[in-house]
Write an enzyme that holds these catalytic residues in place. Structure first.
Site, PDB file in Angstrom:
ATOM      1  N   TYR A  32       0.824  -1.198   0.000  1.00 46.62           N
ATOM      2  CA  TYR A  32       0.000   0.000   0.000  1.00 46.62           C
ATOM      3  C   TYR A  32       0.859   1.249   0.000  1.00 46.62           C
ATOM      4  O   TYR A  32       2.080   1.194   0.203  1.00 46.62           O
ATOM      5  CB  TYR A  32      -0.957  -0.009   1.203  1.00 46.62           C
ATOM      6  CG  TYR A  32      -0.332   0.331   2.545  1.00 46.62           C
ATOM      7  CD1 TYR A  32       0.522  -0.567   3.190  1.00 46.62           C
ATOM      8  CD2 TYR A  32      -0.581   1.550   3.171  1.00 46.62           C
ATOM      9  CE1 TYR A  32       1.093  -0.253   4.422  1.00 46.62           C
ATOM     10  CE2 TYR A  32      -0.020   1.866   4.398  1.00 46.62           C
ATOM     11  CZ  TYR A  32       0.822   0.967   5.021  1.00 46.62           C
ATOM     12  OH  TYR A  32       1.395   1.277   6.224  1.00 46.62           O
ATOM     13  N   ARG A  51       8.288   4.168  -4.614  1.00 49.03           N
ATOM     14  CA  ARG A  51       8.335   3.171  -3.534  1.00 49.03           C
ATOM     15  C   ARG A  51       7.337   2.039  -3.796  1.00 49.03           C
ATOM     16  O   ARG A  51       7.620   0.871  -3.515  1.00 49.03           O
ATOM     17  CB  ARG A  51       8.073   3.820  -2.170  1.00 49.03           C
ATOM     18  CG  ARG A  51       8.307   2.833  -1.028  1.00 49.03           C
ATOM     19  CD  ARG A  51       8.221   3.486   0.328  1.00 49.03           C
ATOM     20  NE  ARG A  51       6.912   4.070   0.536  1.00 49.03           N
ATOM     21  CZ  ARG A  51       6.631   4.932   1.524  1.00 49.03           C
ATOM     22  NH1 ARG A  51       7.574   5.316   2.381  1.00 49.03           N
ATOM     23  NH2 ARG A  51       5.421   5.414   1.657  1.00 49.03           N
ATOM     24  N   ARG A  99      -7.530 -20.535  -1.453  1.00 49.14           N
ATOM     25  CA  ARG A  99      -6.529 -20.359  -0.397  1.00 49.14           C
ATOM     26  C   ARG A  99      -5.425 -21.407  -0.493  1.00 49.14           C
ATOM     27  O   ARG A  99      -5.687 -22.607  -0.439  1.00 49.14           O
ATOM     28  CB  ARG A  99      -7.194 -20.416   0.978  1.00 49.14           C
ATOM     29  CG  ARG A  99      -6.218 -20.095   2.114  1.00 49.14           C
ATOM     30  CD  ARG A  99      -6.902 -20.041   3.474  1.00 49.14           C
ATOM     31  NE  ARG A  99      -5.942 -19.686   4.512  1.00 49.14           N
ATOM     32  CZ  ARG A  99      -5.126 -20.565   5.117  1.00 49.14           C
ATOM     33  NH1 ARG A  99      -5.177 -21.846   4.801  1.00 49.14           N
ATOM     34  NH2 ARG A  99      -4.273 -20.146   6.032  1.00 49.14           N
ATOM     35  N   LYS A 147       6.433  -1.994   1.937  1.00 47.40           N
ATOM     36  CA  LYS A 147       5.243  -1.414   2.582  1.00 47.40           C
ATOM     37  C   LYS A 147       4.059  -2.360   2.424  1.00 47.40           C
ATOM     38  O   LYS A 147       3.163  -2.130   1.606  1.00 47.40           O
ATOM     39  CB  LYS A 147       4.951  -0.022   1.990  1.00 47.40           C
ATOM     40  CG  LYS A 147       4.072   0.848   2.877  1.00 47.40           C
ATOM     41  CD  LYS A 147       4.179   2.293   2.474  1.00 47.40           C
ATOM     42  CE  LYS A 147       3.191   3.196   3.205  1.00 47.40           C
ATOM     43  NZ  LYS A 147       3.286   3.189   4.648  1.00 47.40           N
ATOM     44  N   GLU A 179      11.864   2.432  14.306  1.00 50.32           N
ATOM     45  CA  GLU A 179      10.978   3.512  13.843  1.00 50.32           C
ATOM     46  C   GLU A 179       9.702   3.489  14.671  1.00 50.32           C
ATOM     47  O   GLU A 179       9.566   2.677  15.590  1.00 50.32           O
ATOM     48  CB  GLU A 179      10.689   3.364  12.343  1.00 50.32           C
ATOM     49  CG  GLU A 179      10.056   2.030  11.973  1.00 50.32           C
ATOM     50  CD  GLU A 179       9.888   1.815  10.469  1.00 50.32           C
ATOM     51  OE1 GLU A 179       9.790   2.803   9.719  1.00 50.32           O
ATOM     52  OE2 GLU A 179       9.814   0.654  10.053  1.00 50.32           O
ATOM     53  N   LEU A 204      11.065   1.361   7.076  1.00 45.16           N
ATOM     54  CA  LEU A 204      10.517   1.802   5.796  1.00 45.16           C
ATOM     55  C   LEU A 204      11.277   3.055   5.358  1.00 45.16           C
ATOM     56  O   LEU A 204      11.553   3.942   6.179  1.00 45.16           O
ATOM     57  CB  LEU A 204       9.028   2.131   5.946  1.00 45.16           C
ATOM     58  CG  LEU A 204       8.359   2.424   4.609  1.00 45.16           C
ATOM     59  CD1 LEU A 204       8.152   1.135   3.811  1.00 45.16           C
ATOM     60  CD2 LEU A 204       7.018   3.109   4.817  1.00 45.16           C
TER      61      LEU A 204
HETATM   62  N1  PDD Z   1       2.881   5.054   7.192  1.00 44.33           N
HETATM   63  N2  PDD Z   1       7.531   3.797   8.779  1.00 44.33           N
HETATM   64  C1  PDD Z   1       6.403   3.072   8.740  1.00 44.33           C
HETATM   65  C2  PDD Z   1       6.378   1.742   9.407  1.00 44.33           C
HETATM   66  C3  PDD Z   1       5.265   3.585   8.086  1.00 44.33           C
HETATM   67  O1  PDD Z   1       4.135   2.853   8.052  1.00 44.33           O
HETATM   68  C4  PDD Z   1       5.324   4.868   7.483  1.00 44.33           C
HETATM   69  C5  PDD Z   1       4.143   5.465   6.756  1.00 44.33           C
HETATM   70  C6  PDD Z   1       6.535   5.585   7.552  1.00 44.33           C
HETATM   71  C7  PDD Z   1       6.690   6.942   6.926  1.00 44.33           C
HETATM   72  O2  PDD Z   1       6.700   6.875   5.523  1.00 44.33           O
HETATM   73  P1  PDD Z   1       6.168   8.103   4.637  1.00 44.33           P
HETATM   74  O3  PDD Z   1       6.943   9.288   5.071  1.00 44.33           O
HETATM   75  O4  PDD Z   1       6.480   7.702   3.251  1.00 44.33           O
HETATM   76  O5  PDD Z   1       4.703   8.232   4.925  1.00 44.33           O
HETATM   77  C8  PDD Z   1       7.613   5.008   8.189  1.00 44.33           C
HETATM   78  C9  PDD Z   1       1.687   5.540   6.545  1.00 44.33           C
HETATM   79  C10 PDD Z   1       1.516   7.008   6.644  1.00 44.33           C
HETATM   80  C11 PDD Z   1       0.505   4.742   7.070  1.00 44.33           C
HETATM   81  O6  PDD Z   1       0.680   3.547   7.274  1.00 44.33           O
HETATM   82  O7  PDD Z   1      -0.577   5.303   7.264  1.00 44.33           O
END
Ligand code: PDD
Length: 284
Positions: A32, A51, A99, A147, A179, A204
């Site tokens: 996503y 990405r 499945r 992601k 993170e 990420l």
């Molecule tokens: N999340 N680390 C993780 C685990 C994340 O899920 C996200 C983003 C980031 C930051 O990435 P970016 O700057 O590209 O948004 C870092 C999104 C916002 C979400 O899951 O809603």
């Protein structure tokens, strides 16, 4: 009622449907992106698409549509739903198949879904007051650079943090912060250096991270990309997180210990302002 996108159709949200055999539903076999919208325009769109391509190729999933079509779908949803400020969520799954742990054959068509969320991003009460975080073991799978929608651990850990009166969790592996639950993590040391973990499969590669580090360098702030410990967070002058949905968001406390003055710090506030200003100017 919102209009959502499903495999080529724009539908009222209650008519948008995906098969119960969808591998995103059964295996979290899906990736996503979340792109923010300011003034009805997309922020860092090219970065999110780059990405997405990488996530798809790491998992041997085909791209469901071209980047140009993706842009068109994003813009149509922004217009249809009258989004001035908020987010667009995009998900690609490997598609529906009986499945089986084995990936289905190459003919299986990916499913593509997008929807919008209205949210006030610039005027954020959380950014104004600063977040309280708690640390927790990083028990996610070891490919956090992809992601995927495999978000149960992050969601669970954040909910446990909430139950303890905190806003979010900072994940820790081998004694070092990786993170946040859905954001990248930073400290500002007492000598004014910004420290954030280097890119690897442990985190990420945030699109906001890339832009904010560029802002920091333009402001002549020293940046060190290396891991840091929860004790370094406690001793830091400031801390903050970044993500598409929160931009730059100050962190004022970890595990009950105030960071710096215990209020949003000047580096985080400045970076937030500059990131928003530059993003607005470059939005498409
Ligand atoms: N999340 N680390 C993780 C685990 C994340 O899920 C996200 C983003 C980031 C930051 O990435 P970016 O700057 O590209 O948004 C870092 C999104 C916002 C979400 O899951 O809603």
């Amino acid at each position: 009622m919102r209009t959502v996108y499903v495999n080529g159709d724009y539908l009222p949200e209650d008519e948008a449907k995906i098969s119960v055999f969808d591998r995103g539903f059964l295996f979290a076999d899906a990736v996503y992106e979340v792109t923010s919208v300011l003034d009805g325009k997309l922020i860092d769109f090219a970065g999110h698409m780059a990405r997405l391509s990488r996530s798809l190729s790491e998992l041997d999933m085909p791209a469901p549509v071209s980047d140009e079509e993706m842009l068109d779908i994003h813009r149509t949803l922004v217009t249809e739903n009258g989004i001035e400020e908020g987010m667009i969520y995009l998900q690609v799954t490997r598609g529906a198949a009986d499945r089986d742990f084995l990936f289905p054959d190459a003919e299986t068509r990916p499913n593509l879904v997008l929807f919008t969320q209205k949210k006030s991003l610039v005027d954020s009460p959380l950014a104004a007051r600063g977040q309280k975080v708690v640390s927790a073991d990083d028990l996610r799978w070891r490919r956090s650079d992809i992601k995927t929608t495999q978000l149960l651990y992050a969601s669970w850990a954040k909910s446990q943090a909430h139950a303890k009166g905190a806003d979010d969790v900072w994940l820790v592996r081998d004694g070092l912060v990786t993170e946040g639950s859905s954001n990248n993590a930073y400290i500002v040391t007492t000598d004014g250096t910004i420290v954030t973990r280097q890119l690897s499969s442990d985190i990420l590669s945030g699109i906001t991270r890339q832009a904010v580090l560029q802002c920091a360098r333009e402001l002549q702030i020293k940046v060190e990309e290396r891991p840091f410990t929860p004790d370094e967070v406690k001793a830091a002058r400031e801390a903050f997180s970044t993500s598409a949905s929160s931009f730059v968001c100050p962190v004022i406390e970890i595990d009950g210990v105030a960071i710096g003055e215990g209020e949003p710090g000047p580096v985080a506030r400045r970076l937030r302002e500059i990131y928003i200003e530059k993003s607005r100017a470059a939005a498409m």
